[in-house]
Design a protein around this motif. Structure first.
Motif, PDB file in Angstrom:
ATOM      1  N   VAL A   1       0.842  -1.206   0.000  1.00 42.05           N
ATOM      2  CA  VAL A   1       0.000   0.000   0.000  1.00 42.05           C
ATOM      3  C   VAL A   1       0.872   1.250   0.000  1.00 42.05           C
ATOM      4  CG1 VAL A   1      -1.657   1.329   1.358  1.00 42.05           C
ATOM      5  CG2 VAL A   1      -1.962  -1.141   1.100  1.00 42.05           C
ATOM      6  N   LEU A   2       1.949   1.215   0.768  1.00 40.36           N
ATOM      7  CA  LEU A   2       2.854   2.367   0.823  1.00 40.36           C
ATOM      8  C   LEU A   2       3.494   2.644  -0.527  1.00 40.36           C
ATOM      9  CD1 LEU A   2       4.613   1.690   4.256  1.00 40.36           C
ATOM     10  CD2 LEU A   2       2.907   3.436   3.757  1.00 40.36           C
ATOM     11  N   LEU A   3       3.869   1.586  -1.230  1.00 37.75           N
ATOM     12  CA  LEU A   3       4.470   1.770  -2.548  1.00 37.75           C
ATOM     13  C   LEU A   3       3.469   2.383  -3.526  1.00 37.75           C
ATOM     14  CD1 LEU A   3       6.509  -1.557  -2.907  1.00 37.75           C
ATOM     15  CD2 LEU A   3       7.401   0.739  -2.475  1.00 37.75           C
TER      16      LEU A   3
ATOM     17  N   VAL B   1      -1.061  15.980   2.789  1.00 36.33           N
ATOM     18  CA  VAL B   1      -2.008  15.232   3.624  1.00 36.33           C
ATOM     19  C   VAL B   1      -1.818  13.728   3.443  1.00 36.33           C
ATOM     20  CG1 VAL B   1      -4.450  14.724   3.984  1.00 36.33           C
ATOM     21  CG2 VAL B   1      -3.695  17.091   3.705  1.00 36.33           C
ATOM     22  N   VAL B   2      -1.786  13.275   2.196  1.00 41.52           N
ATOM     23  CA  VAL B   2      -1.589  11.842   1.944  1.00 41.52           C
ATOM     24  C   VAL B   2      -0.198  11.409   2.412  1.00 41.52           C
ATOM     25  CG1 VAL B   2      -1.546  10.047   0.170  1.00 41.52           C
ATOM     26  CG2 VAL B   2      -3.192  11.908   0.014  1.00 41.52           C
ATOM     27  N   GLY B   3       0.783  12.322   2.294  1.00 42.46           N
ATOM     28  CA  GLY B   3       2.124  12.021   2.792  1.00 42.46           C
ATOM     29  C   GLY B   3       2.134  11.789   4.288  1.00 42.46           C
ATOM     30  N   CYS B   4       1.313  12.517   5.040  1.00 39.65           N
ATOM     31  CA  CYS B   4       1.199  12.286   6.482  1.00 39.65           C
ATOM     32  C   CYS B   4       0.668  10.881   6.762  1.00 39.65           C
ATOM     33  CB  CYS B   4       0.288  13.337   7.110  1.00 39.65           C
ATOM     34  SG  CYS B   4       0.961  15.008   7.161  1.00 39.65           S
ATOM     35  N   LEU B   5      -0.337  10.471   6.004  1.00 39.72           N
ATOM     36  CA  LEU B   5      -0.877   9.119   6.169  1.00 39.72           C
ATOM     37  C   LEU B   5       0.175   8.072   5.815  1.00 39.72           C
ATOM     38  CD1 LEU B   5      -4.400   9.663   4.558  1.00 39.72           C
ATOM     39  CD2 LEU B   5      -3.752   9.868   6.964  1.00 39.72           C
ATOM     40  N   TYR B   6       0.934   8.334   4.766  1.00 40.75           N
ATOM     41  CA  TYR B   6       2.007   7.426   4.356  1.00 40.75           C
ATOM     42  C   TYR B   6       3.032   7.253   5.474  1.00 40.75           C
ATOM     43  CZ  TYR B   6       6.223   5.877   1.875  1.00 40.75           C
ATOM     44  OH  TYR B   6       7.352   5.202   1.501  1.00 40.75           O
ATOM     45  N   LEU B   7       3.477   8.366   6.061  1.00 42.21           N
ATOM     46  CA  LEU B   7       4.490   8.307   7.113  1.00 42.21           C
ATOM     47  C   LEU B   7       3.948   7.640   8.370  1.00 42.21           C
ATOM     48  CD1 LEU B   7       6.016  11.865   6.631  1.00 42.21           C
ATOM     49  CD2 LEU B   7       7.097   9.689   6.043  1.00 42.21           C
ATOM     50  N   HIS B   8       2.670   7.851   8.651  1.00 40.39           N
ATOM     51  CA  HIS B   8       2.066   7.191   9.814  1.00 40.39           C
ATOM     52  C   HIS B   8       2.068   5.675   9.634  1.00 40.39           C
ATOM     53  CE1 HIS B   8      -0.682   6.554  13.183  1.00 40.39           C
ATOM     54  NE2 HIS B   8      -1.393   5.760  12.378  1.00 40.39           N
TER      55      HIS B   8
ATOM     56  N   SER C   1       5.402  17.042   5.991  1.00 42.61           N
ATOM     57  CA  SER C   1       5.582  15.656   5.532  1.00 42.61           C
ATOM     58  C   SER C   1       6.284  15.579   4.190  1.00 42.61           C
ATOM     59  CB  SER C   1       4.216  14.964   5.426  1.00 42.61           C
ATOM     60  OG  SER C   1       3.385  15.643   4.494  1.00 42.61           O
ATOM     61  N   LEU C   2       6.468  16.701   3.497  1.00 41.08           N
ATOM     62  CA  LEU C   2       7.036  16.654   2.150  1.00 41.08           C
ATOM     63  C   LEU C   2       8.490  16.204   2.154  1.00 41.08           C
ATOM     64  CD1 LEU C   2       5.524  19.900   0.568  1.00 41.08           C
ATOM     65  CD2 LEU C   2       4.647  17.560   0.499  1.00 41.08           C
ATOM     66  N   LEU C   3       9.300  16.763   3.063  1.00 45.81           N
ATOM     67  CA  LEU C   3      10.722  16.412   3.081  1.00 45.81           C
ATOM     68  C   LEU C   3      10.964  14.962   3.506  1.00 45.81           C
ATOM     69  CD1 LEU C   3      12.257  19.718   4.501  1.00 45.81           C
ATOM     70  CD2 LEU C   3      12.229  18.920   2.139  1.00 45.81           C
TER      71      LEU C   3
ATOM     72  N   PRO D   1      15.403  12.523  11.297  1.00 50.45           N
ATOM     73  CA  PRO D   1      15.637  12.197   9.883  1.00 50.45           C
ATOM     74  C   PRO D   1      14.634  11.168   9.405  1.00 50.45           C
ATOM     75  CG  PRO D   1      17.303  11.171  11.269  1.00 50.45           C
ATOM     76  CD  PRO D   1      16.515  12.093  12.156  1.00 50.45           C
ATOM     77  N   GLY D   2      14.362  11.184   8.110  1.00 48.76           N
ATOM     78  CA  GLY D   2      13.333  10.307   7.557  1.00 48.76           C
ATOM     79  C   GLY D   2      13.710   8.838   7.532  1.00 48.76           C
ATOM     80  N   SER D   3      14.996   8.524   7.519  1.00 49.45           N
ATOM     81  CA  SER D   3      15.400   7.124   7.450  1.00 49.45           C
ATOM     82  C   SER D   3      16.672   6.913   8.255  1.00 49.45           C
ATOM     83  CB  SER D   3      15.645   6.696   5.995  1.00 49.45           C
ATOM     84  OG  SER D   3      16.683   7.465   5.422  1.00 49.45           O
ATOM     85  N   ILE D   4      16.830   5.704   8.750  1.00 49.51           N
ATOM     86  CA  ILE D   4      18.018   5.332   9.512  1.00 49.51           C
ATOM     87  C   ILE D   4      18.560   4.055   8.898  1.00 49.51           C
ATOM     88  CG2 ILE D   4      18.931   4.902  11.813  1.00 49.51           C
ATOM     89  CD1 ILE D   4      16.297   5.944  12.910  1.00 49.51           C
ATOM     90  N   ASP D   5      19.755   4.109   8.354  1.00 49.29           N
ATOM     91  CA  ASP D   5      20.295   2.915   7.703  1.00 49.29           C
ATOM     92  C   ASP D   5      21.637   2.506   8.304  1.00 49.29           C
ATOM     93  OD1 ASP D   5      21.732   5.054   6.839  1.00 49.29           O
ATOM     94  OD2 ASP D   5      21.568   4.629   4.705  1.00 49.29           O
ATOM     95  N   PHE D   6      21.837   2.820   9.601  1.00 51.92           N
ATOM     96  CA  PHE D   6      23.119   2.491  10.223  1.00 51.92           C
ATOM     97  C   PHE D   6      23.378   0.983  10.243  1.00 51.92           C
ATOM     98  CE2 PHE D   6      21.455   6.213  12.738  1.00 51.92           C
ATOM     99  CZ  PHE D   6      22.114   7.148  11.958  1.00 51.92           C
ATOM    100  N   LEU D   7      22.300   0.204  10.444  1.00 51.19           N
ATOM    101  CA  LEU D   7      22.472  -1.243  10.557  1.00 51.19           C
ATOM    102  C   LEU D   7      22.627  -1.932   9.211  1.00 51.19           C
ATOM    103  CD1 LEU D   7      19.872  -2.040  13.354  1.00 51.19           C
ATOM    104  CD2 LEU D   7      22.325  -1.712  13.577  1.00 51.19           C
ATOM    105  N   SER D   8      22.506  -1.189   8.120  1.00 49.34           N
ATOM    106  CA  SER D   8      22.649  -1.802   6.804  1.00 49.34           C
ATOM    107  C   SER D   8      24.107  -1.879   6.366  1.00 49.34           C
ATOM    108  CB  SER D   8      21.834  -1.017   5.765  1.00 49.34           C
ATOM    109  OG  SER D   8      22.353   0.290   5.620  1.00 49.34           O
ATOM    110  N   TYR D   9      25.010  -1.340   7.157  1.00 47.25           N
ATOM    111  CA  TYR D   9      26.443  -1.371   6.831  1.00 47.25           C
ATOM    112  C   TYR D   9      27.142  -2.464   7.638  1.00 47.25           C
ATOM    113  CZ  TYR D   9      25.599   3.268   4.821  1.00 47.25           C
ATOM    114  OH  TYR D   9      25.111   4.318   4.076  1.00 47.25           O
ATOM    115  N   ASP D  10      28.226  -2.981   7.073  1.00 49.51           N
ATOM    116  CA  ASP D  10      29.067  -3.931   7.812  1.00 49.51           C
ATOM    117  C   ASP D  10      29.925  -3.201   8.832  1.00 49.51           C
ATOM    118  OD1 ASP D  10      28.292  -6.282   6.307  1.00 49.51           O
ATOM    119  OD2 ASP D  10      29.411  -5.411   4.642  1.00 49.51           O
TER     120      ASP D  10
END
Length: 718
Positions: free
Chosen positions: A17-19, A80-87, A200-202, A429-438
Motif C-alpha cells: 500500500v505504501l508503494l 495530507v496523503v504524505g502524512c498518512l504514508y508516514l504514519h 511531511s514533504l521532506l 531524519p526520515g530514514s536510519i540505515d546504520f544497521l545496513s552497513y558492515d
C-alpha cells in the motif's frame, strides 16, 4: 506461529500500500511540476489559461479559485496523503525491517548515486543526485525566463510603446522586468518547502529541514537576484521617462508599486546578511533580520494580489501551519533535569521526556533560554537515544559564541536551582540505515562528535538488549587540547539505568588526535575533580516533560490540521466572496479593492490555521496531560551541585578502554579510511565538523580507490 505469519503478511500488505501511495504522490507532483513547465508558453497564456479560468470560475471563489485548484490543491493533497504514508510507515514492521537492513540492489544503486560528485566549490559537497536535481531546476528556471521574455518581447511593438510615451527599448526593458518577476514567482513557490520543519514533504524523499536548509539558501539567492533585476528594470524606465511618481503608486486595482518596493527592501536586507562570512561573524543580526520574512510576505501579497499569490500559496501555507505548531510547542517550559559541564567548556543538558516518545538518532531540536533571549532559537543535535534512555533527552552545546557564553556562565553559578528552557522538536531524519552497513567510520572535528554520540548510544541498545548484530565502529575525533578529550565521556549517558548495560558486544574503536599539544599534560592538571561538574535542578511543577506537540499520532493529526483548516478557509472565503465581494464587483461600477481582498483572505487563512492547530494541540494536551506533567524521576538527588558523575567505572572502561590518543598531529584520513575493514564489506563513512574536514573525507570516499566507502555528511548550514 500462525499469529506471527499473520503479522508478517499484514506488514507486507502495508508495504505494498505504501508503494502504491508513493507512486500516486509522485504522479501528482509531476503533474503539478508540468504546469510550471507549460505556464510560460504562448499556448498556455493565450489559450489554456482563459479556458481554465472560464471552466472553473465561480461566484464563490472568484478567479483565485482557479489558481488554488491548479497550484495549491495538488501540493496540499501530497502533504495530507504524505502524512498518512508516514504514519503507516512508522508502524509497519516489514517496512522498518527493510529500512534498517536493506542491502538489496536498489539500496546499492542509491548509495552509488549519493556518493560525492563535487567536493570543491562554493556549494560544498554535492552528490550526483543533487547535481542532477539542481541542473533540472536551473533548466526549468532558464526555460521559464526564456519563454517569458521571448513571448513578451514578441508582443511589444513601436505602436505599443508609443501608447505609453516610451521608446521601443524602454518598452522592451519594462516587459523584461515583468518576466523577471514572473520567473521569481516560480522560485518563491519552492522557497518555503525546506524550512517547514514538521512538514511531511521532506521526509517523503528522505530529507529533513536541517539537511535541506542549503536548498533554501540557494533558492533565496536566486529569488533575490530575479526580484532585484525585476525592480531595477522598472526603476530605470521610470527614471528615464520622468515617471518617478510611479514609485508611490498604490492603486485599488492592479499592482501596488509601494508594496512591491517594501517587499524588495525587506528581501534585500535579509539577503545582505545571509552570506556565510557575514552570517557566522554576526549571527544575531542575521537571525533577527530574518524576521523580515513576515513583512516581506505581507507586502509581496499586497503587491501581486491574492489570485497571483495562490501560485506560491502551498509552500507558504504549509510553513504557516508548521510555524504556528512550533509557536504552540514553544509556549511550554520543558523540565530541565540536569546539566553536565565538561572541562572542554561543553555542556550536556538533560531534559525529561514523556514516556513512549521516540525519536531517531541525529535528530535536531531548537532551544531558547528566555533569561538570555526570548527570540533567539538555536539548533542542536540530540546526543541521547530514546531506546537507551526512555525518560531523558540530551543535547550537547559547545561554548563558542555570545549566546553559549551566557548559557555557560548561568550554568556555572552554584546558586542556580532552575533554568527556564523552551524546546521545539525534535525533528528526526526520515530514514536510519546504520544497521545496513558492515562497518561504520565516524570522522568528527571538535563538537562535531555530537551526532555520533546518539548513533553510538542507539547501537549500544541494539547490541545489548535486542541481540542485533551491529556494525564495527571506528570513531576518529580531532580535538584542539587535552581538555577537549572530555567530550568522549558523553558517549555514555548520566542515567544509572545504563550502568547495568553490557557494552562488550559493541565493537567500538576510538582514535583521538590532539592537534595543539605535543604530549599529555601532567596528571594533576587533568584531575577527575575538574574533569566535569554535574548539576541537578529542582524543576518547577509547571515544567512539562518534552513531548510531540500533536501527540504520539502526530502525522495523523497534522493531516487533520492541514485538511480541516484548508477546507474551513475555502468555505469562509467562499461565503465572503459570494455575499460581500461579488455583489460589489458585479453589480456596481466600483471594483472591490485588491488590497482589502488580500488582507481579508489572509486574515481568514491565518484564523483557520490557528483555530484548527490550536484545537488539535489542546485535545492532545488534554489526553496526554498525565504524561506531560509526570513527576520528576526518582534518580534526582536533593543536592543541586555535585562533582564528578554517576557513571560507574566499569561500563566506562568497557566502552572507552580502547581509546588511542595521539598528540601533535592530525589524522591521516586517507590511510585510515582506505585501510579499514575488508574491501568486500559495505562501509558507511559519516563526517561532522568543519567544512574542510567534510570535504577531505568526501574527496577520499569519491575516489576510485574507495569503492566500498559510502559517504554521508551530518552537518548542516544554518
Amino acid at each position: 506461529m500462525r499469529l506471527n505469519m499473520t503479522k508478517i503478511m499484514g506488514s507486507m500488505r502495508t508495504a505494498h500500500v505504501l508503494l502504491v501511495m508513493k507512486a500516486l504522490l509522485l504522479l501528482v507532483f509531476l503533474s503539478w511540476l508540468m504546469i510550471w513547465v507549460v505556464m510560460p508558453t504562448k499556448t498556455y497564456r493565450n489559450k489554456w489559461s482563459s479556458e481554465l479560468l472560464s471552466a472553473t470560475l465561480s461566484t464563490f471563489l472568484g478567479s483565485q479559485g482557479t489558481w488554488m485548484l491548479i497550484f495549491t490543491f495538488p501540493i496540499l493533497l501530497i502533504a495530507v496523503v504524505g502524512c498518512l504514508y508516514l504514519h503507516l510507515a512508522e508502524r509497519s514492521r516489514y517496512f522498518k525491517r527493510r529500512l534498517f537492513n536493506d542491502r538489496g540492489e536498489i539500496s546499492r544503486r542509491l548509495r552509488e548515486w549519493r556518493k560525492p560528485a563535487l567536493v570543491k566549490g562554493p556549494l560544498g559537497v554535492i552528490s550526483a543526485v543533487e547535481i542532477g536535481f539542481c541542473f533540472m531546476f536551473l533548466f526549468l528556471v532558464i526555460w521559464a525566463l526564456y519563454m517569458y521574455i521571448t513571448g513578451g518581447l514578441s508582443e511589444v511593438s513601436s505602436g505599443v510603446a508609443a501608447e505609453y510615451g516610451e521608446k521601443l527599448w524602454e518598452a522592451k526593458l519594462y516587459d523584461v522586468g515583468l518576466q523577471f518577476g514572473l520567473t521569481g514567482n516560480m522560485c518563491v513557490a519552492f522557497l518555503f518547502f525546506p524550512v517547514a520543519r514538521g512538514s511531511s514533504l521532506l521526509p517523503l524523499i528522505g530529507l529533513t529541514s536541517e539537511s535541506s536548509i542549503r536548498y533554501h539558501v540557494w533558492l533565496g539567492h536566486l529569488v533575490m537576484a530575479l526580484f532585484t533585476a525585476h525592480g531595477l528594470c522598472y526603476l530605470i524606465v521610470w527614471v528615464i521617462n520622468g515617471r518617478i511618481y510611479e514609485l508611490v503608486k498604490w492603486g485599488s486595482v492592479g499592482i501596488s508599486n509601494i508594496a512591491g518596493e517594501v517587499a524588495l527592501l525587506c528581501g534585500l536586507a535579509m539577503w545582505a546578511v545571509s552570506f556565510p562570512r557575514f552570517r557566522r561573524s554576526m549571527f544575531e543580526l542575521f537571525f533577527y533580520a530574518h524576521y523580515l520574512y513576515i513583512p516581506f510576505l505581507l507586502f509581496y501579497l499586497l503587491h501581486i494580489g491574492f489570485s497571483a499569490f495562490c501560485l506560491i500559496l502551498p509552500g507558504v501555507y504549509l510553513f504557516l501551519v508548521d510555524r504556528f505548531l512550533r509557536l504552540l510547542q514553544s509556549r511550554r517550559r520543558v523540565r530541565l533535569l540536569s546539566a553536565r559541564l565538561l572541562q572542554s567548556e561543553a555542556m550536556e543538558l538533560n531534559f525529561a521526556k514523556a514516556p513512549g516518545f521516540s525519536y531517531n538518532p541525529t535528530s535536531v531540536v531548537f532551544i531558547t533560554v528566555p533569561s538570555i533571549s526570548s527570540l533567539q532559537w538555536h539548533p542542536f543535535t540530540v546526543s541521547s537515544s530514546s531506546s537507551l534512555e526512555p525518560e531523558n533527552l540530551s543535547i550537547v552545546i559547545k561554548k563558542s559564541g555570545k549566546w553559549t557564553h551566557k548559557l555557560f556562565e548561568q550554568l556555572s553559578q552554584p546558586s542556580l536551582q532552575r533554568l527556564e528552557v523552551a524546546v521545539e522538536g525534535p525533528y528526526s531524519p526520515g530514514s536510519i540505515d546504520f544497521l545496513s552497513y558492515d562497518s561504520l567510520i565516524f570522522v568528527s572535528g571538535g563538537s562535531g562528535i555530537t551526532p555520533f554520540i546518539s548513533i553510538i548510544r542507539e547501537l549500544i541498545h541494539h547490541s545489548a538488549t535486542l541481540s542485533t548484530k551491529t556494525p564495527t565502529i571506528l570513531l576518529i575525533s580531532t580535538f584542539k587540547t587535552t581538555a577537549d578529550l572530555t567530550m568522549l565521556d558523553l558517549l555514555l549517558p548520566i542515567s544509572n539505568a545504563t550502568t547495568t548495560t553490557n557494552f562488550s558486544q559493541l565493537q567500538l574503536q576510538v582514535m583521538a588526535f590532539v592537534t595543539r599539544e605535543q604530549q599529555a599534560p601532567p596528571p594533576a592538571a587533568n584531575g577527575d575533580a575538574e574533569a566535569k561538574k554535574l548539576i541537578y535542578f529542582n524543576p518547577d511543577p509547571s515544567d512539562a516533560a518534552l513531548a510531540p506537540v500533536l501527540g504520539p499520532n502526530g502525522w495523523l493529526w497534522l493531516a487533520a490540521v492541514i485538511s480541516s483548516s484548508f477546507l474551513a478557509f475555502l468555505l469562509l472565503i467562499g461565503i465572503l466572496t459570494r455575499y460581500y465581494i461579488y455583489p460589489i464587483d458585479d453589480n456596481t461600477d466600483e471594483v472591490f479593492s485588491y488590497t482589502k481582498r488580500a488582507l481579508l483572505y489572509l486574515l481568514v487563512m491565518c484564523w483557520c490555521i490557528a483555530a484548527m492547530a490550536g484545537l488539535a494541540v489542546l485535545w492532545n494536551k488534554k489526553v496526554n496531560c498525565k504524561e506531560l506533567r509526570s513527576p520528576a524521576p526518582a534518580m534526582m538527588p536533593k543536592n543541586l551541585w555535585t562533582l564528578g558523575g554517576e557513571i560507574e567505572s566499569e561500563p566506562r572502561e568497557a566502552l572507552l578502554g580502547g581509546v588511542k590518543v595521539q598528540y601533535g598531529e592530525r589524522p591521516n584520513l586517507k590511510k585510515l579510511l582506505l585501510e579499514f575493514g575488508d574491501k568486500s564489506s559495505i562501509i558507511g563513512v559519516m563526517a561532522s565538523g568543519p567544512s574542510s574536514l567534510r570535504r577531505e573525507v568526501a574527496a577520499i570516499c569519491s575516489s576510485t580507490l574507495a569503492e566500498n566507502l559510502h559517504y554521508k555528511s551530518l552537518s548542516f548550514t544554518w
